[in-house]
Design a protein around this motif. Structure first.
Motif, PDB file in Angstrom:
ATOM      1  N   ALA A  87       0.951  -1.283  -0.113  1.00  0.00           N
ATOM      2  CA  ALA A  87       0.034   0.038   0.050  1.00  0.00           C
ATOM      3  C   ALA A  87       0.699   1.207   0.041  1.00  0.00           C
ATOM      4  O   ALA A  87       1.967   1.136   0.564  1.00  0.00           O
ATOM      5  N   TYR A  89       0.710   4.105   1.502  1.00  0.00           N
ATOM      6  CA  TYR A  89       1.151   4.737   2.595  1.00  0.00           C
ATOM      7  C   TYR A  89       2.038   4.071   3.674  1.00  0.00           C
ATOM      8  O   TYR A  89       2.625   4.545   4.608  1.00  0.00           O
ATOM      9  N   THR A 125      -6.342  -9.607   5.712  1.00  0.00           N
ATOM     10  CA  THR A 125      -6.818  -9.132   4.235  1.00  0.00           C
ATOM     11  C   THR A 125      -8.148  -9.126   3.984  1.00  0.00           C
ATOM     12  O   THR A 125      -8.808  -8.162   3.463  1.00  0.00           O
ATOM     13  N   ALA A 128     -10.184  -6.763   5.904  1.00  0.00           N
ATOM     14  CA  ALA A 128     -10.305  -5.517   5.439  1.00  0.00           C
ATOM     15  C   ALA A 128     -10.816  -5.200   4.064  1.00  0.00           C
ATOM     16  O   ALA A 128     -11.028  -3.754   3.563  1.00  0.00           O
ATOM     17  N   HIS A 129     -10.853  -6.116   3.174  1.00  0.00           N
ATOM     18  CA  HIS A 129     -11.059  -5.762   2.013  1.00  0.00           C
ATOM     19  C   HIS A 129     -12.122  -6.825   1.426  1.00  0.00           C
ATOM     20  O   HIS A 129     -11.955  -7.778   0.625  1.00  0.00           O
ATOM     21  N   HIS A 140      -1.920  -9.460  -1.881  1.00  0.00           N
ATOM     22  CA  HIS A 140      -1.558  -8.678  -0.586  1.00  0.00           C
ATOM     23  C   HIS A 140      -0.995  -9.609   0.464  1.00  0.00           C
ATOM     24  O   HIS A 140       0.018  -9.233   0.797  1.00  0.00           O
ATOM     25  N   GLU A 229       0.008   3.608  12.106  1.00  0.00           N
ATOM     26  CA  GLU A 229      -0.881   3.344  11.117  1.00  0.00           C
ATOM     27  C   GLU A 229      -2.389   3.078  11.868  1.00  0.00           C
ATOM     28  O   GLU A 229      -2.151   2.688  12.934  1.00  0.00           O
ATOM     29  N   THR A 230      -3.357   3.322  11.087  1.00  0.00           N
ATOM     30  CA  THR A 230      -4.588   2.819  11.257  1.00  0.00           C
ATOM     31  C   THR A 230      -5.240   1.825  10.278  1.00  0.00           C
ATOM     32  O   THR A 230      -4.522   1.469   9.340  1.00  0.00           O
ATOM     33  N   ALA A 231      -6.389   1.650  10.062  1.00  0.00           N
ATOM     34  CA  ALA A 231      -7.054   0.733   9.452  1.00  0.00           C
ATOM     35  C   ALA A 231      -6.658   1.010   8.008  1.00  0.00           C
ATOM     36  O   ALA A 231      -6.266  -0.046   7.457  1.00  0.00           O
ATOM     37  N   TYR A 232      -6.683   1.806   7.493  1.00  0.00           N
ATOM     38  CA  TYR A 232      -6.713   2.179   5.926  1.00  0.00           C
ATOM     39  C   TYR A 232      -5.626   3.428   5.451  1.00  0.00           C
ATOM     40  O   TYR A 232      -5.534   3.992   4.257  1.00  0.00           O
ATOM     41  N   SER A 233      -4.774   3.600   6.455  1.00  0.00           N
ATOM     42  CA  SER A 233      -3.879   4.824   6.254  1.00  0.00           C
ATOM     43  C   SER A 233      -2.607   4.601   7.298  1.00  0.00           C
ATOM     44  O   SER A 233      -2.646   3.969   8.223  1.00  0.00           O
TER      45      SER A 233
END
Length: 281
Positions: A87, A89, A125, A128-129, A140, A229-233
């Motif tokens: 990712a 970030y 994964t 999260a997706h 991933h 880090e957080t869930a999506y960033s």
């Protein structure tokens, strides 16, 4: 500060970026320190870019283009040099881990990526997706497992991990998956002298970084850095004062955690509990 070195500018996009930055800087008659001062960063930072040892950043590339009168040349090269399998970030932090001599991680809810099993990584994964295709999830997971090979390198970093008890009690992927993950965590910490795991027990109550996922990295030739880090960033932190603050908080959390020996006992016990649940289900 990294000394200028001859790079093959066509070896990869980052080397090309570094060679072009050096060319433009020298054409402007500026030293690394002088350019760094004008760009509000250190000469060491400029040197790391030129030596292709640090991924270029979009914001500083924009500033360098303005200072060196190069239009959007470095910004375009920056976009090429920042391609990554992970990712966006996390890409900078993932790369820095390859150069680190020590990595300290704190995680409140999950086992850190470098110590994850394939099944556990897949469960995380997929959670999260939830709408991603199997191919995307597979990619991933492969990338995450490949990162764990860092521990098998000839000179692996010291990896110190603090995980909250919540991370070993939550049945991510189901009882069988988490049991396998904890067995793996126990084995890694037992067999690798450069891997240390501590568990922060529920009884510790509120502790520094309780709601955070943090990675601290130390290098032989550059200042330390941190990644949050957080869930999506996520965010790479290189400001010295903030890195020191995070490091101090990490030390306090480490002091509140169980000893490595007691932590391994708790991990082993939790693995047995999950295995029993898997057998009964």
């Amino acid at each position: 500060m990294p000394l200028p070195k001859d790079l093959d500018p066509y070896a990869n996009p980052r080397a090309f970026y570094g060679a072009e930055l050096r060319r433009l800087r020298e054409a402007a008659g500026l030293s690394q320190n002088e350019l760094g001062e004008r760009a509000f960063c250190s000469g060491t930072y400029i040197g790391l870019f030129e030596a292709a040892e640090r991924r270029p950043q979009a914001e500083i590339s924009r500033a360098l283009d303005e200072l060196l009168g190069s239009g959007e040349h470095l910004q375009r090269l920056c976009r090429l040099a920042r391609t990554s399998k992970v990712a966006g970030y996390f890409a900078d932090a993932a790369e820095l881990q390859l150069r680190a001599v020590s990595i300290a991680e704190h995680s409140s809810m999950v086992i850190p990526g470098l110590l994850q099993t394939e099944s556990y990584a897949r469960a995380l994964t997929r959670a999260a997706h939830p709408y991603a295709s199997d191919d995307v999830v597979d990619a991933h997971v492969r990338t995450r497992i490949e990162r764990g090979l860092l521990l098998d390198s000839p000179a692996p970093p010291v990896l110190w991990v603090i995980v909250h008890e919540a991370a070993i009690r939550t049945p991510v992927g189901g009882a069988a998956v988490i049991a396998e993950q904890l067995d793996h965590l126990y084995a890694q910490a037992s067999a690798r002298p450069r891997v240390v795991v501590q568990v922060l027990p529920f009884s510790a109550g509120a502790t520094p970084l309780l709601d955070s996922a943090v990675t601290l990295m130390h290098f032989p030739d550059a200042p330390p850095a941190a990644y949050t880090e957080t869930a999506y960033s996520g965010q790479l932190v290189e400001d010295g004062a903030l890195v020191e603050q995070i490091s101090s908080a990490y030390d306090l959390a480490r002091a509140s955690a169980l000893s490595p020996e007691a932590s391994l006992s708790l991990i082993k016990s939790a693995a047995k509990d999950h295995a029993t649940d898997a057998h009964l289900s």
